[in-house]
Structures are given as C-alpha cells and as structure tokens.
Design an enzyme around this catalytic site. Structure first.
Site, PDB file in Angstrom:
ATOM      1  N   ARG A   1      19.760  63.516 -15.511  1.00  0.00           N
ATOM      2  CA  ARG A   1      19.408  63.490 -16.943  1.00  0.00           C
ATOM      3  C   ARG A   1      18.255  64.463 -17.129  1.00  0.00           C
ATOM      4  O   ARG A   1      17.210  64.319 -16.504  1.00  0.00           O
ATOM      5  CB  ARG A   1      19.005  62.075 -17.377  1.00  0.00           C
ATOM      6  CG  ARG A   1      18.371  62.040 -18.761  1.00  0.00           C
ATOM      7  CD  ARG A   1      18.211  60.640 -19.313  1.00  0.00           C
ATOM      8  NE  ARG A   1      19.494  60.113 -19.758  1.00  0.00           N
ATOM      9  CZ  ARG A   1      19.634  59.062 -20.567  1.00  0.00           C
ATOM     10  NH1 ARG A   1      18.571  58.428 -21.016  1.00  0.00           N
ATOM     11  NH2 ARG A   1      20.826  58.636 -20.915  1.00  0.00           N
TER      12      ARG A   1
ATOM     13  N   HIS B   1      26.158  64.276 -24.048  1.00  0.00           N
ATOM     14  CA  HIS B   1      26.048  62.973 -23.371  1.00  0.00           C
ATOM     15  C   HIS B   1      27.477  62.539 -23.022  1.00  0.00           C
ATOM     16  O   HIS B   1      27.983  61.544 -23.538  1.00  0.00           O
ATOM     17  CB  HIS B   1      25.355  61.972 -24.291  1.00  0.00           C
ATOM     18  CG  HIS B   1      24.811  60.766 -23.577  1.00  0.00           C
ATOM     19  ND1 HIS B   1      24.939  60.576 -22.207  1.00  0.00           N
ATOM     20  CD2 HIS B   1      24.135  59.674 -24.040  1.00  0.00           C
ATOM     21  CE1 HIS B   1      24.369  59.431 -21.870  1.00  0.00           C
ATOM     22  NE2 HIS B   1      23.873  58.868 -22.962  1.00  0.00           N
TER      23      HIS B   1
ATOM     24  N   GLN C   1      28.526  58.930 -22.037  1.00  0.00           N
ATOM     25  CA  GLN C   1      28.470  57.989 -23.169  1.00  0.00           C
ATOM     26  C   GLN C   1      29.711  58.140 -24.049  1.00  0.00           C
ATOM     27  O   GLN C   1      30.304  57.149 -24.481  1.00  0.00           O
ATOM     28  CB  GLN C   1      27.199  58.238 -23.994  1.00  0.00           C
ATOM     29  CG  GLN C   1      27.033  57.302 -25.157  1.00  0.00           C
ATOM     30  CD  GLN C   1      26.733  55.874 -24.717  1.00  0.00           C
ATOM     31  OE1 GLN C   1      25.785  55.643 -23.999  1.00  0.00           O
ATOM     32  NE2 GLN C   1      27.550  54.917 -25.134  1.00  0.00           N
TER      33      GLN C   1
ATOM     34  N   ASP D   1      23.495  57.502 -34.305  1.00  0.00           N
ATOM     35  CA  ASP D   1      22.597  57.670 -33.163  1.00  0.00           C
ATOM     36  C   ASP D   1      21.189  57.804 -33.747  1.00  0.00           C
ATOM     37  O   ASP D   1      21.031  58.002 -34.962  1.00  0.00           O
ATOM     38  CB  ASP D   1      23.012  58.940 -32.390  1.00  0.00           C
ATOM     39  CG  ASP D   1      22.187  59.161 -31.122  1.00  0.00           C
ATOM     40  OD1 ASP D   1      21.559  58.204 -30.636  1.00  0.00           O
ATOM     41  OD2 ASP D   1      22.166  60.315 -30.623  1.00  0.00           O
TER      42      ASP D   1
ATOM     43  N   CYS E   1      25.105  54.311 -29.300  1.00  0.00           N
ATOM     44  CA  CYS E   1      24.913  54.383 -27.841  1.00  0.00           C
ATOM     45  C   CYS E   1      23.685  53.614 -27.372  1.00  0.00           C
ATOM     46  O   CYS E   1      23.582  53.302 -26.194  1.00  0.00           O
ATOM     47  CB  CYS E   1      24.851  55.838 -27.394  1.00  0.00           C
ATOM     48  SG  CYS E   1      23.392  56.733 -27.984  1.00  0.00           S
TER      49      CYS E   1
ATOM     50  N   ARG F   1      29.829  51.210 -20.045  1.00  0.00           N
ATOM     51  CA  ARG F   1      29.226  52.293 -19.251  1.00  0.00           C
ATOM     52  C   ARG F   1      29.454  52.012 -17.764  1.00  0.00           C
ATOM     53  O   ARG F   1      29.741  52.916 -16.979  1.00  0.00           O
ATOM     54  CB  ARG F   1      27.718  52.389 -19.539  1.00  0.00           C
ATOM     55  CG  ARG F   1      27.336  52.906 -20.910  1.00  0.00           C
ATOM     56  CD  ARG F   1      27.531  54.399 -21.060  1.00  0.00           C
ATOM     57  NE  ARG F   1      26.745  55.189 -20.117  1.00  0.00           N
ATOM     58  CZ  ARG F   1      25.503  55.622 -20.326  1.00  0.00           C
ATOM     59  NH1 ARG F   1      24.899  55.356 -21.468  1.00  0.00           N
ATOM     60  NH2 ARG F   1      24.858  56.355 -19.426  1.00  0.00           N
TER      61      ARG F   1
HETATM   62  N1  NVA Z   1      20.516  61.330 -28.835  1.00  0.00           N
HETATM   63  C1  NVA Z   1      19.739  60.391 -28.049  1.00  0.00           C
HETATM   64  C2  NVA Z   1      20.642  59.599 -27.145  1.00  0.00           C
HETATM   65  C3  NVA Z   1      19.927  58.552 -26.321  1.00  0.00           C
HETATM   66  C4  NVA Z   1      20.829  57.870 -25.353  1.00  0.00           C
HETATM   67  C5  NVA Z   1      18.678  61.133 -27.255  1.00  0.00           C
HETATM   68  O1  NVA Z   1      18.979  62.188 -26.694  1.00  0.00           O
HETATM   69  O2  NVA Z   1      17.545  60.653 -27.213  1.00  0.00           O
HETATM   70  N1   CP Z   2      22.810  55.215 -24.184  1.00  0.00           N
HETATM   71  C1   CP Z   2      22.018  55.602 -23.182  1.00  0.00           C
HETATM   72  O1   CP Z   2      22.264  56.601 -22.465  1.00  0.00           O
HETATM   73  O2   CP Z   2      20.957  54.770 -22.977  1.00  0.00           O
HETATM   74  P1   CP Z   2      19.674  55.056 -22.072  1.00  0.00           P
HETATM   75  O3   CP Z   2      18.912  56.188 -22.685  1.00  0.00           O
HETATM   76  O4   CP Z   2      18.916  53.754 -22.085  1.00  0.00           O
HETATM   77  O5   CP Z   2      20.129  55.419 -20.687  1.00  0.00           O
END
Ligand code: NVA
Ligand code: CP
Length: 317
Positions: free
Chosen positions: A103, A130, A133, A219, A259, A287
């Site tokens: 990540r 993502h 997800q 989101d 998500c 997930r």
């Molecule tokens: N769009 C959000 C998704 C979190 C799982 C982010 O990147 O923070």
């Molecule tokens: N939806 C998701 O990826 O959650 P986290 O940021 O908690 O991993």
C-alpha cells in the site's frame, strides 16, 4: 517470472471468473471451519506506506487461514523511512517471501517495487487504484444479485479517487454500467474514462446517477494523502452526500456499498450505512475470501511460470 496484480487488467475476464468461483468455495469452507492449507510454508510480506485497518487484518488473516505466514512491514519503522532505495527493499523482500502486498502513494512506486521484486506483488491501494477492494465489491454485488454484468452502479462523490479509477477499469471487464456523479474537477481524467468505452457515464447531478441504479456507492471525500485539501473538498462535495432521498431514487432492492472507513454525516448519512440496504459489513468480510483466492492465483501462477522458465528460455533460443 511472476504474475503481479497491480490493477484489474492484470487478470483476464476468465481468470476473474475463476477467482470469484474460488472465493465462493473458500467462503463456504471458512463458514464450515474446514481447513484449507494451500499456502502452507509460504510467506506474505505486507508493506504499508499509508494507514490501514481492513487491508492489514484481512491479508494477515487470509494468509494464516491458508496455512501460511504474513509479515507486516510498516514503512515508517523500516529502513525505507531512512532513505533505503525502494528497489533495494524490493530485491531483498522478494528473496524472503512468496508474495508481497503493498500500500503506497504514487502508482510509479508500486510499479518500481514490482519491477525489482522477484515475488508477485499485489496492489493493496495506491493513489491511482484500489483493485482488491473493487474485486471484493464486484464479488459482493454478484453474491447479492447473481451477476454484476448488466447492472447499473452509481458512484457518488469524489469519483476521481483510487476507488473511482478501479471501478472504471472494471466496467468493461465485468460488463456493468457505471454512472459517476461528481462536481467539476472531481471526475476521473479522460484517459481513465477511455479504459471502458460505452460503460462509463459522467454526470454532475447525483440524482441522475442514482435513478434506477442497482448499487449506490460512495467513498470518503478526502483520501489518504489529501488531508491538506480537506476543507475545500468538504465544501465542493457538500451536495453529494448519500442520504435517504438519494437511495429512494435507486431500485427498490438496491444495495449501498462503502469500502470504509466512513464518515457518517459527510459522504453518507448514518441511517443509510447502518440501514437495511447497506451491504458494507458483507463487503468488508468478503475482502478476506476474495484476497485468499487472489493470493492463491498469483502465487500458483508465478510457481508455474518459474517451473516453465528454463523451457521458455530454451524455446526462445
Ligand atoms: N479513497 C480512500 C480509500 C480508503 C480505503 C483513500 O485512499 O483514503
Ligand atoms: N477499505 C480499506 O482498504 O480499508 P483500510 O484502509 O482500513 O485497509
């Protein structure tokens, strides 16, 4: 030689179908507490350059339940934070493990990591996508409706986000219609929309997107890394909240997906995310099952490529 999963296009349509089939089997096995140990003796390294709850928990639980082991390398506590080149970390990590989940911020970072890592790399969220997800969300839709093909998905809010981009990538592959409702400046760029010709529709009115939709999605309005713009984003996106009036426009049996993490009272009202049409807890649980199937897919495909390596080299002369 190996198979990475950096975006949805890294698997073919048939491979996606096989993955969902396997995820259903693994979900059933888990329900019956049947042991599946396809990853016995295998190691997953998880690299986090951004915060996470679900991704960390579900990947580690997935690996443990498949008989393998997961190592959580938080970048902040590693030599990466002291300037060790990403390529060197990738070369070393790849020699210790069978699969990496990363990540990070820019997509060029995960591409650079994957280039230098001999183990397959899974994208656990970047600024540009993502995909684990979205795979899970599409699996959840199939679970509810039997299929995602031909369904109408309405994504309301910041559709230029990593979620918006991956949903766009999936539209042609999985054959759904995607309506993206955002104010000016919050739609995905043209080159992203072009990935799914005839499947993606940009609108500015959230009601137009929600009308007769099978799935309503939103989101957070401020994604990780955008915190400095938070005030402006909240103001710009204020008219794009998912509330009861918007849900009413969708089909009667429509579901709501997010998500998570969610901000109740911002992008979604509490009575929607906690209400009867919400599928967010199944979405979060899935997930685990989908990622188990994905880990198996990339590890086993990479094993096959490695075994075939000498023969392929010989054939090429
Ligand atoms: N769009 C959000 C998704 C979190 C799982 C982010 O990147 O923070
Ligand atoms: N939806 C998701 O990826 O959650 P986290 O940021 O908690 O991993």
């Amino acid at each position: 030689m190996k198979r990475d999963f950096l975006n949805l296009f890294d698997l073919s349509s048939d491979e996606h179908k096989a993955l969902f089939h396997r995820a259903r089997t693994l979900k059933e096995a888990r329900k019956q507490r049947r042991v599946v140990n396809t990853m016995a003796g295998r190691t997953l390294i998880m690299i986090f350059e951004k915060a996470s709850t679900r991704t960390r928990l579900s990947f580690e639980a997935a690996m443990a339940q498949l008989g393998g082991h997961a190592i959580d390398l938080s970048a902040a506590n590693s030599q990466m934070a002291r300037g060790e080149p990403l390529a060197d970390t990738a070369r070393v990590a790849g020699r210790y493990c069978d699969v990496v989940m990363m990540r990070t911020f820019g997509d060029e970072r995960i591409a650079e990591f994957a280039k230098h890592c001999e183990a397959p790399v899974i994208n656990g969220l970047t600024d540009g996508g993502h995909p684990v997800q979205i795979l899970t969300d599409l699996f959840t839709i199939e679970e509810r409706f039997g299929t995602v093909a031909g369904k109408t998905l309405a994504f309301i809010g910041d559709t230029a986000s990593n979620m918006g981009r991956s949903f766009t990538e999936g539209a042609k592959l999985f054959d759904y219609q995607l309506k993206l409702a955002s104010p000016k400046g919050y739609h995905p760029a043209d080159d992203v929309v072009k990935l799914a010709p005839g499947h993606v529709h940009l609108v500015s009115d959230p009601r137009e997107a929600a009308k007769d939709a099978d799935v309503i999605i939103t989101d957070v309005w401020t994604s990780m890394g955008q915190e400095a713009e938070s005030k402006k984003r909240l103001a710009d996106l204020a008219g794009y909240q998912v509330d009861a009036a918007l849900m009413k426009l969708a089909k009667k049996d429509a579901i709501f997906l997010h998500c998570l993490p969610a901000h109740r009272g911002e992008e979604v009202m509490g009575d929607i995310i906690d209400g009867p049409q919400s599928a967010v807890w199944d979405e979060a649980e899935n997930r685990l099952h989908v990622q188990k199937a994905l880990i198996e897919t990339v590890v086993q495909a990479s094993d096959r490529l490695r075994e075939m390596g000498p023969a392929l080299k010989a054939a090429r002369g």
